[in-house]
Design a protein around this motif. Structure first.
Motif, PDB file in Angstrom:
ATOM      1  N   LYS A  27       0.830  -1.206   0.000  1.00 30.22           N
ATOM      2  CA  LYS A  27       0.000   0.000   0.000  1.00 30.22           C
ATOM      3  C   LYS A  27       0.868   1.260   0.000  1.00 30.22           C
ATOM      4  O   LYS A  27       0.541   2.250  -0.673  1.00 30.22           O
ATOM      5  CB  LYS A  27      -0.941  -0.017   1.200  1.00 30.22           C
ATOM      6  N   THR A  63      -5.746   4.538   5.555  1.00 30.13           N
ATOM      7  CA  THR A  63      -5.475   3.162   5.944  1.00 30.13           C
ATOM      8  C   THR A  63      -4.085   3.000   6.531  1.00 30.13           C
ATOM      9  O   THR A  63      -3.897   2.322   7.551  1.00 30.13           O
ATOM     10  CB  THR A  63      -5.611   2.218   4.728  1.00 30.13           C
ATOM     11  N   GLN A 108      -9.625  -3.369  10.747  1.00 30.91           N
ATOM     12  CA  GLN A 108      -9.405  -3.260   9.298  1.00 30.91           C
ATOM     13  C   GLN A 108      -9.109  -4.624   8.673  1.00 30.91           C
ATOM     14  O   GLN A 108      -9.369  -4.838   7.491  1.00 30.91           O
ATOM     15  CB  GLN A 108      -8.244  -2.311   9.014  1.00 30.91           C
ATOM     16  N   ASN A 117     -12.846  -2.753  -0.625  1.00 31.12           N
ATOM     17  CA  ASN A 117     -12.275  -1.404  -0.693  1.00 31.12           C
ATOM     18  C   ASN A 117     -12.969  -0.522  -1.730  1.00 31.12           C
ATOM     19  O   ASN A 117     -12.517   0.588  -2.003  1.00 31.12           O
ATOM     20  CB  ASN A 117     -10.777  -1.476  -0.997  1.00 31.12           C
ATOM     21  N   LEU A 178     -13.589   5.212   2.223  1.00 38.93           N
ATOM     22  CA  LEU A 178     -12.760   4.064   2.583  1.00 38.93           C
ATOM     23  C   LEU A 178     -13.607   2.892   3.070  1.00 38.93           C
ATOM     24  O   LEU A 178     -14.374   3.019   4.016  1.00 38.93           O
ATOM     25  CB  LEU A 178     -11.766   4.485   3.681  1.00 38.93           C
TER      26      LEU A 178
END
Length: 357
Positions: A27, A63, A108, A117, A178
């Protein structure tokens, strides 16, 4: 101090394991790529595309940054512990706070679905119960919109068909933010309301139903590849409330996926091209949801008429003779019905996600 140091080291290891499950490194790499794209002035020649990329970067930051910050804070406190025992009480307080934050961030990790997502499209349809059902559909619409506001998401109305006397027959709106689909997917199914009808002078208790469809918002055709030969596309003139014309051109679009019989019709006041794009996006979401429901590997395996049908009840909202909201799948319940209908549904969302683990 040794006990506190052991707690901090153990917490850091747990955080490292969590970030590995979250694929944090990937990410962060993706964020770097997007930042390079946005640094190129030419990308702003297409403002719509640039805004979508900017939102994606913002979601990635939401995130990743809390995890990065937590790791830094734990490492910092470990270094400070080497300086002496004078701040033991403060260290213990901070470590406890970090442990609580880690427990919250770990939620999460529940979002492992293919489309979690993505944004979401919510479609609410009044069912059996006449005006009471249409009023219930509007109550659900208000509940989700309030949840959206409380959680910092954005919405855009796609279509809304109001009832003759009250409520809505159908309402469709997009939710962007998100993990929007990942959180809202728990709401997919039939909802049931029991109450004294405000529309019945006899004061009788009525039962109403509304279907809530939660669809992943799939803007990229490559994610759900639909063969053009499987589509039947009709265009027609939009009709407003009560049947009056709201458009003098054939801007309304109805797209049928012939193999499954799934139909999406969009007839708001946008152009035919915009309506077609919206209809295709929603169709991709419907077919993706159908794949998830049927555990199908690809579209060719989908069976017609096997979507979320009326009768797939997931939740009861009882206002009389007692007050209770109960999910029939997870058994999670809340006695404060007004609070739930005011958008406080995170308890239902979290219990559903935990049931999938």
């Amino acid at each position: 101090m040794d006990r506190l140091r052991s707690r901090a080291i153990s917490l850091l290891e747990n955080v490292e394991n969590s970030t590995a499950s979250l694929d944090l490194t990937s990410k962060l790499s993706k964020m770097s790529e997007i930042e390079k794209q946005l640094a190129n002035p030419e990308i702003w020649n297409n403002p719509s595309k640039a805004q979508k990329i900017t939102r994606k970067l913002a979601d990635l930051k939401k995130t990743t940054q809390p995890w990065c910050t937590l790791k830094i804070q734990i490492k910092d406190i470990l270094e400070m512990m080497e300086l002496g025992d004078d701040l033991a009480d403060e260290f213990e307080e901070q470590i406890s706070a970090f442990e609580s934050e880690h427990a919250e961030l770990k939620k999460q990790l529940l979002f492992t679905g293919e489309y979690d997502n993505h944004g979401a499209t919510i479609r609410i349809t009044a069912g059996v119960g006449g005006t009471d059902a249409q009023d219930f559909a509007e109550m659900l619409e208000r509940m989700y919109l309030r949840w959206v506001d409380k959680n910092g998401y954005k919405t855009e109305t796609v279509e809304r068909s109001i009832g003759e006397d009250a409520g809505v027959k159908t309402t469709v709106f997009d939710v962007e933010g998100l993990l929007a689909y990942g959180k809202l997917k728990s709401e997919h199914g039939v909802h049931r309301l029991v109450r004294i009808s405000p529309f019945n002078s006899g004061g009788s208790r009525e039962t109403s139903f509304a279907q809530v469809e939660i669809l992943p918002s799939i803007n990229t055709p490559d994610e759900v590849k639909i063969d053009d030969k499987d589509l039947k596309i009709d265009v027609y003139r939009s009709g407003g409330h009560g049947g009056q014309s709201v458009n003098t051109t054939d801007s309304a679009v109805r797209i049928t996926h012939v193999p499954t019989g799934v139909v999406v019709a969009i007839q708001n006041e946008r152009s035919q091209t915009q309506n077609r794009e919206t209809a295709m996006r929603i169709l991709r979401g419907k077919l993706a949801q159908l794949q998830l429901d049927q555990h199908a590997e690809n579209l060719s395996e989908l069976q017609a008429g096997k979507s979320a049908e009326w009768g797939a009840q997931i939740r009861n909202y009882v206002l009389n003779p007692y007050k209770l909201v109960k999910d029939v799948r997870t058994k999670h319940e809340e006695k404060d019905v007004d609070k739930v209908l005011g958008g406080d549904i995170n308890g239902f969302i979290e219990s559903y996600l935990e049931s999938l683990v």
